[in-house]
Design a protein around this motif. Structure first.
Motif, PDB file in Angstrom:
ATOM      1  N   VAL A  65       1.010   0.995   2.013  1.00 55.06           N
ATOM      2  CA  VAL A  65      -0.344   0.471   2.184  1.00 55.06           C
ATOM      3  C   VAL A  65      -0.990   0.210   0.822  1.00 55.06           C
ATOM      4  O   VAL A  65      -0.915   1.050  -0.084  1.00 55.06           O
ATOM      5  N   THR A  66      -1.604  -0.940   0.697  1.00 57.34           N
ATOM      6  CA  THR A  66      -2.312  -1.316  -0.527  1.00 57.34           C
ATOM      7  C   THR A  66      -3.721  -1.759  -0.154  1.00 57.34           C
ATOM      8  O   THR A  66      -4.014  -2.040   1.015  1.00 57.34           O
ATOM      9  N   PRO A  67      -4.633  -1.799  -1.120  1.00 55.75           N
ATOM     10  CA  PRO A  67      -6.008  -2.212  -0.826  1.00 55.75           C
ATOM     11  C   PRO A  67      -6.046  -3.558  -0.100  1.00 55.75           C
ATOM     12  O   PRO A  67      -5.349  -4.506  -0.473  1.00 55.75           O
TER      13      PRO A  67
ATOM     14  N   ASP B 132      -5.102  -4.053   3.020  1.00 57.60           N
ATOM     15  CA  ASP B 132      -4.252  -4.039   4.210  1.00 57.60           C
ATOM     16  C   ASP B 132      -5.059  -3.637   5.433  1.00 57.60           C
ATOM     17  O   ASP B 132      -5.946  -2.783   5.368  1.00 57.60           O
ATOM     18  N   ARG B 133      -4.717  -4.216   6.564  1.00 59.39           N
ATOM     19  CA  ARG B 133      -5.340  -3.846   7.836  1.00 59.39           C
ATOM     20  C   ARG B 133      -4.427  -2.830   8.513  1.00 59.39           C
ATOM     21  O   ARG B 133      -3.271  -3.136   8.813  1.00 59.39           O
ATOM     22  N   VAL B 134      -4.964  -1.646   8.756  1.00 53.99           N
ATOM     23  CA  VAL B 134      -4.173  -0.526   9.281  1.00 53.99           C
ATOM     24  C   VAL B 134      -4.705  -0.116  10.642  1.00 53.99           C
ATOM     25  O   VAL B 134      -5.862   0.298  10.762  1.00 53.99           O
TER      26      VAL B 134
ATOM     27  N   ALA C 115      -6.897   5.957   5.124  1.00 54.77           N
ATOM     28  CA  ALA C 115      -6.686   4.525   4.936  1.00 54.77           C
ATOM     29  C   ALA C 115      -7.872   3.904   4.206  1.00 54.77           C
ATOM     30  O   ALA C 115      -7.704   3.085   3.296  1.00 54.77           O
ATOM     31  N   ARG C 116      -9.084   4.304   4.583  1.00 54.00           N
ATOM     32  CA  ARG C 116     -10.269   3.795   3.911  1.00 54.00           C
ATOM     33  C   ARG C 116     -10.286   4.218   2.447  1.00 54.00           C
ATOM     34  O   ARG C 116     -10.604   3.416   1.553  1.00 54.00           O
TER      35      ARG C 116
ATOM     36  N   ALA D  20      -7.762   0.373   2.189  1.00 53.73           N
ATOM     37  CA  ALA D  20      -7.349  -0.433   3.333  1.00 53.73           C
ATOM     38  C   ALA D  20      -8.499  -0.587   4.323  1.00 53.73           C
ATOM     39  O   ALA D  20      -9.563   0.026   4.173  1.00 53.73           O
TER      40      ALA D  20
ATOM     41  N   ASP E 171      -1.436  -5.251   9.339  1.00 53.96           N
ATOM     42  CA  ASP E 171      -0.277  -5.134   8.455  1.00 53.96           C
ATOM     43  C   ASP E 171       0.536  -3.877   8.735  1.00 53.96           C
ATOM     44  O   ASP E 171       1.753  -3.854   8.520  1.00 53.96           O
TER      45      ASP E 171
END
Length: 225
Positions: free
Chosen positions: A39-41, A43-45, A62-63, A67, A104
Motif C-alpha cells: 500500500v502506498t499513499p 491507494d484505495r483500500v 490505512a489512513r 491511503a 487497489d
C-alpha cells in the motif's frame, strides 16, 4: 524469559487497556497492507469486517499510511463510527452490483462468496486481495480469466504462520509507520467492553455473539498498577 526486544513496543504513557489491544492488530494490519499489499499513499483500500477488532484498526492504519480506506460492514449502525475513525466511505452488505468503487487493495477479514465476487468485480488492474479471515466461508469460486486479464494478486497470512524474523520485521514496521500515529492520537482502538479475567467465559460468549465495534479487554488484578 526476557521479551524479544524486536517484538516490544514502547507503551509508556499509554493506557494499559489500549496498549494491550494494539500490538497484534497493528502487526496484522501492517504486515498485510505494507509487506504483502504494498500500500502506498493514494491507494484505495477496502477493509471487510471493518467494525471488528482488527478491521477498525486496519481502517485507521490505512489512513495513517496515506491511503483512502473504504469500510465494508454488515450493519448500518457502524457507518458513522467508522467514518469518524477515518473511513473515506462505508458500505453495508449486501452491496448492489456496481455500487462499490474500484479499489487497489482488499484487506479481507471475512472471506466467503460475497467477498470473492467483490474482488472479481471491484479490484483494479494489479489489485491485491489479502485474505486474513474466514468467518464468511473458506471455499469460493474464482474466475481465473479475470485474475490473468487484470493481473490480480491473491495472498493471505496470519501472524501465527510468520517466522520469528518476519514478526520482528512486522513490529519494526509498526514502530516506524504506525506507532507515531498512535502517539499522536490518530490511531486509537475502540474498546467494546472490559471483563475481569474471572469472567472470561462471558467475554467469549459476547465475542461469539458479534455485533461489536473494536476489541474486548480482559483485566487481571495482578496486572493493574
Amino acid at each position: 524469559m526476557d521479551a524479544d526486544p524486536g517484538l516490544v513496543l514502547d507503551a509508556s504513557g499509554i493506557d494499559p487497556a489500549v496498549a494491550a489491544v494494539l500490538p497484534e492488530a497493528l502487526a496484522t494490519a501492517w504486515w498485510n497492507l505494507v509487506a504483502l499489499g504494498g500500500v502506498t499513499p493514494g491507494d484505495r483500500v477496502l477493509v471487510t469486517g471493518a467494525n471488528s477488532g482488527v478491521g477498525h484498526l486496519a481502517v485507521q492504519a490505512a489512513r495513517a499510511l496515506g491511503a483512502m480506506p473504504i469500510a465494508l460492514v454488515r450493519d448500518a449502525q457502524w457507518v458513522e463510527p467508522l467514518r469518524a475513525l477515518g473511513a473515506e466511505s462505508v458500505f453495508v452488505t449486501p452491496v448492489a452490483d456496481g455500487c462499490l468503487p474500484e479499489v487497489d487493495v482488499i484487506m479481507d477479514l471475512v472471506g466467503g462468496v460475497e467477498v470473492a465476487l467483490i474482488a472479481s468485480t471491484s479490484l483494479a488492474a494489479r489489485g491485491r486481495w489479502l485474505s486474513v479471515g474466514l468467518l464468511g466461508g473458506s471455499t469460493v469460486e474464482i474466475d481465473l480469466r479475470s485474475v490473468i486479464r487484470r493481473r490480480l494478486v491473491l495472498t493471505g497470512s496470519s501472524l501465527r504462520s510468520l517466522t520469528a524474523d518476519e514478526r520482528r520485521h512486522a513490529m519494526a514496521g509498526v514502530r516506524r509507520d504506525l506507532w507515531p500515529a498512535v502517539r499522536a492520537g490518530r490511531i486509537a482502538p475502540a474498546i467494546a467492553g472490559t471483563y475481569d479475567i474471572a469472567d472470561i467465559d462471558d467475554a467469549q460468549r459476547r465475542m461469539e455473539h458479534g455485533g461489536l465495534l473494536g476489541k474486548l479487554v480482559l483485566e487481571h488484578p495482578a496486572a493493574i498498577p
